[in-house]
Design a protein around this motif. Sequence first.
Motif, PDB file in Angstrom:
ATOM      1  N   THR A 135      -1.365 -11.578   0.821  1.00 20.79           N
ATOM      2  CA  THR A 135      -2.049 -10.744   1.770  1.00 20.79           C
ATOM      3  C   THR A 135      -2.536 -11.574   2.982  1.00 20.79           C
ATOM      4  OG1 THR A 135      -3.129  -9.545  -0.233  1.00 20.79           O
ATOM      5  CG2 THR A 135      -4.264  -9.530   1.826  1.00 20.79           C
ATOM      6  N   HIS A 192      -7.858  -7.651  -6.409  1.00 21.28           N
ATOM      7  CA  HIS A 192      -8.119  -8.523  -5.326  1.00 21.28           C
ATOM      8  C   HIS A 192      -9.323  -9.381  -5.655  1.00 21.28           C
ATOM      9  CE1 HIS A 192      -8.850  -8.696  -0.700  1.00 21.28           C
ATOM     10  NE2 HIS A 192      -8.445  -9.782  -1.046  1.00 21.28           N
ATOM     11  N   VAL A 227       1.168  -7.846   1.963  1.00 22.71           N
ATOM     12  CA  VAL A 227       0.335  -6.980   2.421  1.00 22.71           C
ATOM     13  C   VAL A 227       0.110  -7.222   4.099  1.00 22.71           C
ATOM     14  CG1 VAL A 227      -2.056  -5.723   2.627  1.00 22.71           C
ATOM     15  CG2 VAL A 227      -0.955  -6.670   0.473  1.00 22.71           C
ATOM     16  N   TYR A 281      -3.488  -9.041  -5.104  1.00 23.50           N
ATOM     17  CA  TYR A 281      -3.466  -9.539  -3.591  1.00 23.50           C
ATOM     18  C   TYR A 281      -3.518 -10.909  -3.595  1.00 23.50           C
ATOM     19  CZ  TYR A 281      -4.708  -4.588  -2.351  1.00 23.50           C
ATOM     20  OH  TYR A 281      -4.791  -3.235  -2.250  1.00 23.50           O
ATOM     21  N   TRP A 291       3.386  -3.603   2.083  1.00 26.25           N
ATOM     22  CA  TRP A 291       1.956  -2.705   1.906  1.00 26.25           C
ATOM     23  C   TRP A 291       1.162  -2.844   2.974  1.00 26.25           C
ATOM     24  CZ3 TRP A 291       1.565  -1.086  -3.470  1.00 26.25           C
ATOM     25  CH2 TRP A 291       2.488  -1.708  -4.139  1.00 26.25           C
ATOM     26  N   PRO A 298      -4.480 -13.691  -1.006  1.00 24.76           N
ATOM     27  CA  PRO A 298      -4.841 -13.978   0.516  1.00 24.76           C
ATOM     28  C   PRO A 298      -3.875 -15.575   0.818  1.00 24.76           C
ATOM     29  CG  PRO A 298      -6.673 -13.618  -0.665  1.00 24.76           C
ATOM     30  CD  PRO A 298      -5.810 -13.676  -1.628  1.00 24.76           C
ATOM     31  N   ASN A 311      -2.624  -1.852   4.370  1.00 21.56           N
ATOM     32  CA  ASN A 311      -3.995  -1.394   3.996  1.00 21.56           C
ATOM     33  C   ASN A 311      -4.359  -0.124   4.982  1.00 21.56           C
ATOM     34  OD1 ASN A 311      -4.974  -2.438   6.380  1.00 21.56           O
ATOM     35  ND2 ASN A 311      -5.864  -4.128   5.085  1.00 21.56           N
TER      36      ASN A 311
END
Length: 324
Positions: free
Chosen positions: A304, A174, A6, A207, A31, A209, A33
């Motif tokens: 992400t 997430h 992401v 997701y 991806w 991070p 957001n």
Amino acid sequence: MHLGVVVPRVEDHSTIDLAVEAEDHGYDSVWLNELWGASSVVELTDIATRTENIEIGSAILNVFSRSPAVLAMTATTLDRVSDGRAVLGLGTSTARSIENMHSMEFERPVRRAHETIDIIKQLMTSDERVTYDGEVVSVSGVPPLDRDVPVYHAALGPANRRVVARLADGWLPHMVPFSELEASFDYIAETARDADRDPSEITVAPYVPAVVHEDAERATEELRQHIAYYVGSGEGYRRAVAETYPDRAERIADAWQAGDRGEATELVTDELTADLGIAGTPEQAREKRDRIADRAVIDRLLLTVPQQVDGELARTTIRALGPS
């Protein structure tokens, strides 16, 4: 390993260039957001024209600001532009975002998600004109689009996970701790079987991070800020973390809501960072990435990159964690 990223929007690097670079480094999906500042649909279209093989997904478009028909047209058009590489990632977003930015009441979000996904899938694949008289959204006599695009749903609570189980092709959790993913998906699997669906056909794409830096503490601090922001400002995320860490989640949220962002970040423990994301040197981060990917419930990881990092750190993270 199925690995996506992401891509963040950072001031000193082009989002599009970072996405193109992700393909060069072997990621199988990219991806974007969408909250405020840029249309992810326009950017994803740009990415589609500048890449060849990487899947292109929205993570996420909310189900309030675009109608089911617009979302269906968006997904199928992006799929045509990208030669069949599109994935439509949807979610409810939050009351603050929907009411403050889109001037809509955040009413019955789970029901809206259910009906929106149901309508979209019918509009894409039905053999005849679609009429759907829902409790929240409806269409009447709309011709189908004849293109099947996977629809993923970013669901956290049990009611929203039932939407995944009954309708969606994939699940985008997430801030669900890695230690709880299996149990969370078990509920989806049970509901899917009750709805005569095969749970193995639902892609689990969490997701994750991730921040990579030669200074492991710098990377960890960036991850702490990301976790503090989501636990502190998002009720659904707080509840997801509180399932495993109730006291810690409440303390982080209280500090954040009181305006003490520094204290909220300090309250994010090493245990939390380890259970929610990836942070460290390139070697440490790749080892953690591989351990997470080996979990049986996970089909693909969506790394992400936190929005607050600078462009060079985003690029370092994407490069370090790519398969090639």
